[in-house]
Design a protein around this motif. Structure first.
Motif, PDB file in Angstrom:
ATOM      1  N   ARG A   4     -28.265  -4.122 -83.521  1.00  0.00           N
ATOM      2  CA  ARG A   4     -29.190  -2.991 -83.433  1.00  0.00           C
ATOM      3  C   ARG A   4     -30.084  -2.944 -84.675  1.00  0.00           C
ATOM      4  N   TYR A   5     -29.489  -3.111 -85.846  1.00  0.00           N
ATOM      5  CA  TYR A   5     -30.277  -3.046 -87.082  1.00  0.00           C
ATOM      6  C   TYR A   5     -31.316  -4.166 -87.119  1.00  0.00           C
ATOM      7  N   LEU A   6     -30.923  -5.363 -86.723  1.00  0.00           N
ATOM      8  CA  LEU A   6     -31.857  -6.491 -86.733  1.00  0.00           C
ATOM      9  C   LEU A   6     -32.982  -6.287 -85.726  1.00  0.00           C
ATOM     10  N   VAL A   7     -32.653  -5.804 -84.540  1.00  0.00           N
ATOM     11  CA  VAL A   7     -33.671  -5.564 -83.509  1.00  0.00           C
ATOM     12  C   VAL A   7     -34.643  -4.471 -83.958  1.00  0.00           C
ATOM     13  N   GLU A   8     -34.155  -3.498 -84.707  1.00  0.00           N
ATOM     14  CA  GLU A   8     -35.015  -2.425 -85.198  1.00  0.00           C
ATOM     15  C   GLU A   8     -35.948  -2.886 -86.314  1.00  0.00           C
ATOM     16  N   HIS A   9     -35.701  -4.090 -86.865  1.00  0.00           N
ATOM     17  CA  HIS A   9     -36.525  -4.641 -87.948  1.00  0.00           C
ATOM     18  C   HIS A   9     -36.987  -6.049 -87.583  1.00  0.00           C
ATOM     19  N   PRO A  10     -37.719  -6.193 -86.475  1.00  0.00           N
ATOM     20  CA  PRO A  10     -38.089  -7.516 -85.983  1.00  0.00           C
ATOM     21  C   PRO A  10     -39.088  -8.231 -86.887  1.00  0.00           C
ATOM     22  N   GLY A  11     -38.942  -9.547 -86.951  1.00  0.00           N
ATOM     23  CA  GLY A  11     -39.936 -10.376 -87.613  1.00  0.00           C
ATOM     24  C   GLY A  11     -39.855 -10.418 -89.123  1.00  0.00           C
ATOM     25  N   ARG A  12     -38.946  -9.671 -89.717  1.00  0.00           N
ATOM     26  CA  ARG A  12     -38.857  -9.720 -91.177  1.00  0.00           C
ATOM     27  C   ARG A  12     -37.460 -10.130 -91.619  1.00  0.00           C
ATOM     28  N   LEU A  13     -37.397 -10.696 -92.818  1.00  0.00           N
ATOM     29  CA  LEU A  13     -36.123 -11.090 -93.387  1.00  0.00           C
ATOM     30  C   LEU A  13     -35.316  -9.838 -93.712  1.00  0.00           C
ATOM     31  N   VAL A  14     -34.119  -9.764 -93.160  1.00  0.00           N
ATOM     32  CA  VAL A  14     -33.191  -8.693 -93.488  1.00  0.00           C
ATOM     33  C   VAL A  14     -32.095  -9.348 -94.324  1.00  0.00           C
ATOM     34  N   THR A  15     -32.011  -8.944 -95.580  1.00  0.00           N
ATOM     35  CA  THR A  15     -31.072  -9.596 -96.490  1.00  0.00           C
ATOM     36  C   THR A  15     -29.630  -9.202 -96.178  1.00  0.00           C
ATOM     37  N   LYS A  16     -28.718 -10.035 -96.671  1.00  0.00           N
ATOM     38  CA  LYS A  16     -27.301  -9.733 -96.502  1.00  0.00           C
ATOM     39  C   LYS A  16     -26.947  -8.420 -97.187  1.00  0.00           C
ATOM     40  N   ALA A  17     -27.533  -8.190 -98.366  1.00  0.00           N
ATOM     41  CA  ALA A  17     -27.268  -6.938 -99.097  1.00  0.00           C
ATOM     42  C   ALA A  17     -27.731  -5.730 -98.291  1.00  0.00           C
ATOM     43  N   GLU A  18     -28.883  -5.838 -97.655  1.00  0.00           N
ATOM     44  CA  GLU A  18     -29.398  -4.748 -96.832  1.00  0.00           C
ATOM     45  C   GLU A  18     -28.468  -4.478 -95.654  1.00  0.00           C
ATOM     46  N   LEU A  19     -27.975  -5.548 -95.026  1.00  0.00           N
ATOM     47  CA  LEU A  19     -27.048  -5.383 -93.907  1.00  0.00           C
ATOM     48  C   LEU A  19     -25.755  -4.720 -94.353  1.00  0.00           C
ATOM     49  N   ARG A  20     -25.240  -5.153 -95.507  1.00  0.00           N
ATOM     50  CA  ARG A  20     -24.008  -4.537 -96.025  1.00  0.00           C
ATOM     51  C   ARG A  20     -24.224  -3.035 -96.266  1.00  0.00           C
ATOM     52  N   GLN A  21     -25.389  -2.693 -96.789  1.00  0.00           N
ATOM     53  CA  GLN A  21     -25.678  -1.296 -97.107  1.00  0.00           C
ATOM     54  C   GLN A  21     -25.846  -0.446 -95.856  1.00  0.00           C
ATOM     55  N   HIS A  22     -26.598  -0.950 -94.872  1.00  0.00           N
ATOM     56  CA  HIS A  22     -26.939  -0.134 -93.708  1.00  0.00           C
ATOM     57  C   HIS A  22     -25.960  -0.250 -92.547  1.00  0.00           C
ATOM     58  N   VAL A  23     -25.367  -1.408 -92.353  1.00  0.00           N
ATOM     59  CA  VAL A  23     -24.458  -1.588 -91.220  1.00  0.00           C
ATOM     60  C   VAL A  23     -23.019  -1.273 -91.618  1.00  0.00           C
ATOM     61  N   TRP A  24     -22.642  -1.682 -92.812  1.00  0.00           N
ATOM     62  CA  TRP A  24     -21.269  -1.459 -93.269  1.00  0.00           C
ATOM     63  C   TRP A  24     -21.183  -0.336 -94.298  1.00  0.00           C
ATOM     64  N   ALA A  25     -22.259   0.410 -94.475  1.00  0.00           N
ATOM     65  CA  ALA A  25     -22.283   1.577 -95.366  1.00  0.00           C
ATOM     66  C   ALA A  25     -21.752   1.276 -96.764  1.00  0.00           C
ATOM     67  N   GLY A  26     -22.128   0.128 -97.302  1.00  0.00           N
ATOM     68  CA  GLY A  26     -21.753  -0.199 -98.669  1.00  0.00           C
ATOM     69  C   GLY A  26     -20.334  -0.711 -98.838  1.00  0.00           C
ATOM     70  N   THR A  27     -19.564  -0.791 -97.754  1.00  0.00           N
ATOM     71  CA  THR A  27     -18.213  -1.339 -97.813  1.00  0.00           C
ATOM     72  C   THR A  27     -18.294  -2.804 -98.211  1.00  0.00           C
ATOM     73  N   HIS A  28     -17.331  -3.265 -99.006  1.00  0.00           N
ATOM     74  CA  HIS A  28     -17.346  -4.675 -99.402  1.00  0.00           C
ATOM     75  C   HIS A  28     -17.109  -5.546 -98.161  1.00  0.00           C
ATOM     76  N   VAL A  29     -18.091  -6.362 -97.847  1.00  0.00           N
ATOM     77  CA  VAL A  29     -18.026  -7.256 -96.690  1.00  0.00           C
ATOM     78  C   VAL A  29     -18.400  -8.648 -97.174  1.00  0.00           C
ATOM     79  N   THR A  30     -17.586  -9.634 -96.835  1.00  0.00           N
ATOM     80  CA  THR A  30     -17.849 -11.001 -97.275  1.00  0.00           C
ATOM     81  C   THR A  30     -18.887 -11.673 -96.383  1.00  0.00           C
ATOM     82  N   ASP A  31     -19.427 -12.782 -96.892  1.00  0.00           N
ATOM     83  CA  ASP A  31     -20.363 -13.571 -96.087  1.00  0.00           C
ATOM     84  C   ASP A  31     -19.699 -14.055 -94.802  1.00  0.00           C
TER      85      ASP A  31
END
Length: 114
Positions: A39-66
């Motif tokens: 959902r987050y990626l589809v809402e931001h089409p065509g641009r680079l979404v960094t891993k840090a951004e995904l961790r912040q918005h999808v996992w709410a800052g929880t420590h998530v590994t690559d």
């Protein structure tokens, strides 16, 4: 009543009300975090979404590994019938993050404007 939020791309659509990915009339099983990532990626089409951004918005800052990110991306690709080597929807950008491709331009449904 709240407005339902649907995101559509190609033959797929995400339904927030049901928390599901659909291909036509068929529901496709995805774990909740993988669905939230898509959902987050589809809402931001065509641009680079960094891993840090995904961790912040999808996992709410929880420590998530690559590895966790890669597993979710792999699950999304399987659900969409996509492959990393020749992506239709989800492109890996080096070691930086991911880009949702516009292939069949994603659209947000509704609103319809008169």
């Amino acid at each position: 009543m709240g407005q339902e939020h649907h995101l559509a791309f190609g033959p797929f659509h995400l339904d927030d009300a049901q928390g599901r990915l659909w291909q036509g009339a068929q529901a496709i099983a995805l774990r909740p975090q993988s669905l939230a990532l898509l959902r987050y990626l589809v809402e931001h089409p065509g641009r680079l979404v960094t891993k840090a951004e995904l961790r912040q918005h999808v996992w709410a800052g929880t420590h998530v590994t690559d590895t966790v990110l890669r597993v979710s991306v792999h699950e999304i690709r399987q659900a969409l019938g996509d492959v990393a080597a020749a992506p239709l929807y989800l492109e890996t950008v080096g070691r930086q993050g991911y880009r949702f491709l516009l292939g069949d331009a994603p659209e947000v449904l509704p609103p319809l404007t008169p």
